[in-house]
Design an enzyme around this catalytic site. Sequence first.
Site, PDB file in Angstrom:
ATOM      1  N   ASP A   1      44.768  39.283  38.269  1.00 53.44           N
ATOM      2  CA  ASP A   1      44.361  39.857  39.554  1.00 53.44           C
ATOM      3  C   ASP A   1      44.939  41.259  39.582  1.00 53.44           C
ATOM      4  OD1 ASP A   1      44.139  40.740  42.142  1.00 53.44           O
ATOM      5  OD2 ASP A   1      45.276  39.111  43.044  1.00 53.44           O
TER       6      ASP A   1
ATOM      7  N   CYS B   1      46.342  42.886  48.180  1.00 54.05           N
ATOM      8  CA  CYS B   1      45.280  43.307  47.276  1.00 54.05           C
ATOM      9  C   CYS B   1      43.887  43.167  47.878  1.00 54.05           C
ATOM     10  CB  CYS B   1      45.367  42.550  45.952  1.00 54.05           C
ATOM     11  SG  CYS B   1      45.255  40.758  46.119  1.00 54.05           S
TER      12      CYS B   1
END
Length: 469
Positions: free
Chosen positions: A243, A277
């Site tokens: 990620d 994020c």
Amino acid sequence: MTAAMRREVGDVKELGVFNPYDGSLVGRVAVTPADAIDVLLARARDGAAAARSLPRHRRATILETAAQQIDATCEDFARTIVREAGKTIAQARKETLRCINTLKLSADEARRNAGEIVPFDAYAGSEARQGWFTREPLGIIAAITPYNDPLNLVAHKLGPAIAGGNAVLLKPSELAPFSALKLVETLIAAGLPESVITVAVGGADLGHAIVSARPVRMVSFTGGFATGEAITRAAGLKKLAMDLGGNAPVIVMADCDLDKAVAACISGAYWAAGQNCIGTQRILVQAGCYDRFRDAFVAGTKKLRAGDPELEGTDVGPMISVSAAEKAEAAVDAAHARGARILCGHWRAGALYHPTILEAVPRDDRLWREEVFAPVVVLERFETLDEAIGMANEPDYSLHAGIFTGNLAHALAAADGIEAGGVMINDSSDYRFDAMPFGGFKHGSMGREGVRFAYEDMTQPKVVCINRT
């Protein structure tokens, strides 16, 4: 680091972990040197054998018991997150509840996702054959986790790995390691053999030693794009799941419920002080409602209370460090110098950077094209949905996006046209359910988290075929 490992490694240094809000010492943690990799691998090999031998019902019971124990001490876990990561107490409680859910989902996966029957007789020539495939552990998995979700993002790696019968070499962020350590202690107290998880805290040299080690069969990493690229160069032939961050766009159409859009975007932009994020970074607003949205969004942002994260009424806590806040401040200064207008915020006290909104940011500016990972939001107007989708897709990587609209055709067009791992309709980009597949598009695409999807990445199929002739 266990006492036995300390004896094998020898002289062990300790690292101080400090409260981002007031700079007070949270605690000290042993630092594992990179040259201790052989010790780590030896323990992890033992852990892989122990993990593989655990029957599925034991893996599930351990995960469920750990979830129950965390639930019983939820406030203690939340306070640890606040002290080391600077999240507000309300946000830390929510993260703890999500960790509990992640472990429960992992327990479910251990029980249900063991493999499938293969219909060999569906193919001419294989009528006399029957069989199945099982899901077998990979062996040793390296898990590298960040500071912004120091408990649940660790659970997202440990839970599926344990469910799949793997051992884990865990390298939590040295800025916020104590939530991870508490989780590991809880899993061991719940019955997990100690060798199954080996925790090592250290810097980039330790990370390089771990990811490049040949016995490690998979690296699961959450963090920055540059670090992800470095890992791919060092890792060699092994599975990678990453990620790598995002720069989430949210489209606000003139036909939407404007009040709902404003409230959701405020939450989505400033959760965890913007260190998120999938946090809303760029809000693209249709011209017909731009002024109304901007005024309401600025007014709502100004009402947020920034300060001590341990106080119940605080909405926005500090960033992880003074240097992180200074970088955000400098990025806004640079955009302002290029003509961007600052609508609110942009003042700093130590690591506390107040929620900031800009408009007229140049489209080649860092705030538009890169992940700022701070409580900073860019507003931009558009005329048509096609124009907004084009703007949304400009960065090179993307995790989540959102659209607010009352028109189903607009919603589906955005879902089809936006290049992102998830498109949230009438939600901000910040929505995530721990069972759903989670990961990026374009250069940010490298596997998926979400318990079922991580579990399948962390296991390998083995086919068993019986020839009855």
